[in-house]
Scaffold this active site. Structure first.
Site, PDB file in Angstrom:
ATOM      1  N   ARG A 136       0.832  -1.197   0.000  1.00  0.00           N
ATOM      2  CA  ARG A 136       0.000   0.000   0.000  1.00  0.00           C
ATOM      3  C   ARG A 136       0.869   1.249   0.000  1.00  0.00           C
ATOM      4  O   ARG A 136       1.930   1.275   0.605  1.00  0.00           O
ATOM      5  CB  ARG A 136      -0.868   0.001   1.255  1.00  0.00           C
ATOM      6  N   VAL A 137       0.381   2.268  -0.683  1.00  0.00           N
ATOM      7  CA  VAL A 137       0.995   3.594  -0.615  1.00  0.00           C
ATOM      8  C   VAL A 137      -0.115   4.608  -0.391  1.00  0.00           C
ATOM      9  O   VAL A 137      -1.290   4.332  -0.627  1.00  0.00           O
ATOM     10  CB  VAL A 137       1.794   3.941  -1.899  1.00  0.00           C
ATOM     11  N   SER A 138       0.269   5.795   0.071  1.00  0.00           N
ATOM     12  CA  SER A 138      -0.717   6.809   0.416  1.00  0.00           C
ATOM     13  C   SER A 138      -1.043   7.764  -0.726  1.00  0.00           C
ATOM     14  O   SER A 138      -2.111   8.376  -0.742  1.00  0.00           O
ATOM     15  CB  SER A 138      -0.219   7.629   1.611  1.00  0.00           C
ATOM     16  N   SER A 139      -0.131   7.901  -1.662  1.00  0.00           N
ATOM     17  CA  SER A 139      -0.383   8.853  -2.742  1.00  0.00           C
ATOM     18  C   SER A 139       0.233   8.339  -4.040  1.00  0.00           C
ATOM     19  O   SER A 139       1.062   7.427  -4.049  1.00  0.00           O
ATOM     20  CB  SER A 139       0.215  10.219  -2.397  1.00  0.00           C
ATOM     21  N   GLN A 180       4.002   8.024  -4.575  1.00  0.00           N
ATOM     22  CA  GLN A 180       4.726   6.884  -4.006  1.00  0.00           C
ATOM     23  C   GLN A 180       4.576   5.622  -4.853  1.00  0.00           C
ATOM     24  O   GLN A 180       4.838   4.516  -4.389  1.00  0.00           O
ATOM     25  CB  GLN A 180       4.218   6.604  -2.591  1.00  0.00           C
TER      26      GLN A 180
END
Length: 90
Positions: free
Chosen positions: A69-72, A75
């Site tokens: 998972r990444v936040s944006s 990334q």
């Protein structure tokens, strides 16, 4: 034979006590026995069966699910790196 309370068993297999109650209700996993007090008890054999430790089973054939998972969107490269690391560990 060793027996586990619903709380102990739930913690060992990584589910909630309510999940075990629901599984009992629908017949997915019945307790080994129910005490006079109405408490559910699960056996060591049930634990081994649930965790897949019966003789003859090859633990390397078990599926492992990875979560990356990444936040944006910036990334995105990090996500690709995580995915490659997950595949490398297979």
């Amino acid at each position: 034979m060793k027996y586990y309370s619903i709380g102990e068993f739930a913690e060992l297999i990584g589910v909630t006590q309510q999940t075990l109650r629901n599984w009992d209700k629908v017949g997915k996993l019945k307790p080994s026995h129910i005490g006079k007090s109405g408490y559910r008890y699960y056996s060591q054999q049930q634990l081994q069966h649930y965790l897949g430790f019966f003789k003859g089973e090859n633990p390397t054939q078990r599926k492992v699910v990875g979560y990356c998972r990444v936040s944006s969107n910036k990334q995105k490269d990090d996500l690709e790196r995580q995915r490659k690391m997950t595949l490398k560990d297979k």
